[in-house]
Design a protein around this motif. Structure first.
Motif, PDB file in Angstrom:
ATOM      1  N   UNK A 123       0.834  -1.203   0.000  1.00 52.23           N
ATOM      2  CA  UNK A 123       0.000   0.000   0.000  1.00 52.23           C
ATOM      3  C   UNK A 123       0.869   1.254   0.000  1.00 52.23           C
ATOM      4  N   UNK A 124       1.858   1.288   0.896  1.00 50.49           N
ATOM      5  CA  UNK A 124       2.728   2.460   1.015  1.00 50.49           C
ATOM      6  C   UNK A 124       3.492   2.727  -0.280  1.00 50.49           C
ATOM      7  N   UNK A 125       4.061   1.691  -0.863  1.00 50.92           N
ATOM      8  CA  UNK A 125       4.851   1.874  -2.085  1.00 50.92           C
ATOM      9  C   UNK A 125       3.967   2.243  -3.273  1.00 50.92           C
ATOM     10  N   UNK A 126       2.801   1.642  -3.355  1.00 55.73           N
ATOM     11  CA  UNK A 126       1.868   1.991  -4.433  1.00 55.73           C
ATOM     12  C   UNK A 126       1.474   3.460  -4.317  1.00 55.73           C
ATOM     13  N   UNK A 127       1.169   3.905  -3.116  1.00 56.04           N
ATOM     14  CA  UNK A 127       0.824   5.306  -2.887  1.00 56.04           C
ATOM     15  C   UNK A 127       2.004   6.213  -3.252  1.00 56.04           C
ATOM     16  N   UNK A 128       3.205   5.834  -2.860  1.00 60.21           N
ATOM     17  CA  UNK A 128       4.414   6.608  -3.158  1.00 60.21           C
ATOM     18  C   UNK A 128       4.604   6.752  -4.672  1.00 60.21           C
ATOM     19  N   UNK A 129       4.481   5.648  -5.392  1.00 59.14           N
ATOM     20  CA  UNK A 129       4.656   5.700  -6.848  1.00 59.14           C
ATOM     21  C   UNK A 129       3.562   6.536  -7.512  1.00 59.14           C
ATOM     22  N   UNK A 130       2.325   6.368  -7.056  1.00 56.65           N
ATOM     23  CA  UNK A 130       1.223   7.164  -7.611  1.00 56.65           C
ATOM     24  C   UNK A 130       1.458   8.649  -7.364  1.00 56.65           C
ATOM     25  N   UNK A 131       1.929   8.971  -6.171  1.00 57.68           N
ATOM     26  CA  UNK A 131       2.227  10.359  -5.827  1.00 57.68           C
ATOM     27  C   UNK A 131       3.288  10.927  -6.764  1.00 57.68           C
ATOM     28  N   UNK A 132       4.367  10.189  -6.977  1.00 55.77           N
ATOM     29  CA  UNK A 132       5.448  10.670  -7.846  1.00 55.77           C
ATOM     30  C   UNK A 132       4.979  10.854  -9.289  1.00 55.77           C
ATOM     31  N   UNK A 133       4.195   9.916  -9.770  1.00 64.23           N
ATOM     32  CA  UNK A 133       3.674  10.018 -11.146  1.00 64.23           C
ATOM     33  C   UNK A 133       2.738  11.224 -11.262  1.00 64.23           C
ATOM     34  N   UNK A 167       2.844  13.958  -9.498  1.00 62.71           N
ATOM     35  CA  UNK A 167       3.680  15.158  -9.504  1.00 62.71           C
ATOM     36  C   UNK A 167       4.304  15.377 -10.877  1.00 62.71           C
ATOM     37  N   UNK A 168       4.844  14.308 -11.426  1.00 65.52           N
ATOM     38  CA  UNK A 168       5.515  14.376 -12.725  1.00 65.52           C
ATOM     39  C   UNK A 168       4.562  14.865 -13.820  1.00 65.52           C
ATOM     40  N   UNK A 169       3.316  14.449 -13.730  1.00 70.15           N
ATOM     41  CA  UNK A 169       2.317  14.805 -14.760  1.00 70.15           C
ATOM     42  C   UNK A 169       1.477  16.018 -14.380  1.00 70.15           C
ATOM     43  N   UNK A 170       1.815  16.637 -13.257  1.00 71.75           N
ATOM     44  CA  UNK A 170       1.091  17.807 -12.768  1.00 71.75           C
ATOM     45  C   UNK A 170      -0.393  17.510 -12.554  1.00 71.75           C
ATOM     46  N   UNK A 171      -0.673  16.355 -11.935  1.00 69.05           N
ATOM     47  CA  UNK A 171      -2.034  15.940 -11.618  1.00 69.05           C
ATOM     48  C   UNK A 171      -2.364  16.305 -10.175  1.00 69.05           C
ATOM     49  N   UNK A 172      -3.637  16.286  -9.860  1.00 68.35           N
ATOM     50  CA  UNK A 172      -4.110  16.575  -8.506  1.00 68.35           C
ATOM     51  C   UNK A 172      -3.722  15.422  -7.574  1.00 68.35           C
ATOM     52  N   UNK A 173      -2.892  15.715  -6.582  1.00 66.39           N
ATOM     53  CA  UNK A 173      -2.436  14.663  -5.666  1.00 66.39           C
ATOM     54  C   UNK A 173      -3.473  14.299  -4.606  1.00 66.39           C
ATOM     55  N   UNK A 174      -4.591  15.024  -4.580  1.00 71.06           N
ATOM     56  CA  UNK A 174      -5.621  14.677  -3.598  1.00 71.06           C
ATOM     57  C   UNK A 174      -6.481  13.507  -4.080  1.00 71.06           C
ATOM     58  N   UNK A 175      -6.353  13.127  -5.356  1.00 66.50           N
ATOM     59  CA  UNK A 175      -7.102  11.989  -5.885  1.00 66.50           C
ATOM     60  C   UNK A 175      -6.170  11.128  -6.742  1.00 66.50           C
ATOM     61  N   UNK A 176      -5.558  10.139  -6.103  1.00 73.35           N
ATOM     62  CA  UNK A 176      -4.575   9.296  -6.786  1.00 73.35           C
ATOM     63  C   UNK A 176      -5.148   7.967  -7.263  1.00 73.35           C
ATOM     64  N   UNK A 177      -6.449   7.747  -7.036  1.00 72.30           N
ATOM     65  CA  UNK A 177      -7.057   6.452  -7.381  1.00 72.30           C
ATOM     66  C   UNK A 177      -6.865   6.071  -8.844  1.00 72.30           C
ATOM     67  N   UNK A 178      -6.976   7.047  -9.728  1.00 70.11           N
ATOM     68  CA  UNK A 178      -6.919   6.764 -11.165  1.00 70.11           C
ATOM     69  C   UNK A 178      -5.500   6.721 -11.720  1.00 70.11           C
TER      70      UNK A 178
END
Length: 110
Positions: free
Chosen positions: A31-41, A43-54
Motif C-alpha cells: 500500500x505504502x509503495x503503491x501510494x508513493x509511486x502514484x504520488x510521484x507520477x 507530480x511528474x504529470x502535474x495531476x491533482x495529488x488529492x485523488x490518486x485512485x486513477x
C-alpha cells in the motif's frame, strides 16, 4: 496479488519468503509503495495529488526508480502529513517501507 510492476512484485515476495514478514506487513508495504509511486507520477504529470485512485503505476521500472531523489521522499512524507493527515506512527511506517525497499534495490543491484 494486484497488477504491480515487476520490481514491486519481486520485493513483496522477498519480504515474505526471505525476510519472513507477515502478510499484513507485506500488504502495508505494498500500500505504502503503491501510494508513493502514484504520488510521484501525479507530480511528474502535474495531476491533482488529492485523488490518486486513477493514477496507474504500470510505468514504474528500474529507470523510474533511478530518478527518485531524497527530495521526492520528503515531498511524499509532507503530502502524507498535510494532505492525508497521517499520524506520526503511520508516517514512520512509510519511512520504514521506503528504507526497506531502497535497501533491497541496492543489495539486489537493481
Amino acid at each position: 496479488m494486484k497488477k504491480n510492476p515487476k520490481v514491486l512484485k519481486d520485493f513483496l515476495i522477498y519480504l515474505t519468503a526471505i525476510k519472513g514478514k507477515s502478510k499484513r506487513t507485506r500488504d502495508e508495504y505494498e500500500y505504502d509503495l503503491t501510494l508513493f509511486f502514484k504520488f510521484l507520477i501525479a507530480l511528474e504529470r502535474d495531476l491533482d495529488v488529492t485523488n490518486l485512485k486513477e493514477v496507474s503505476i504500470d510505468e514504474v521500472d528500474v529507470i523510474f526508480m533511478q530518478k527518485i531523489s531524497l527530495e521526492d521522499m520528503y515531498l511524499f512524507l509532507e503530502y502524507c502529513e498535510e494532505v492525508r493527515k497521517n499520524s506520526a506512527v503511520t508516517r514512520a511506517r512509510k519511512v520504514a517501507t521506503l528504507k526497506s525497499f531502497f535497501k533491497y534495490l541496492k543489495t539486489k543491484n537493481v
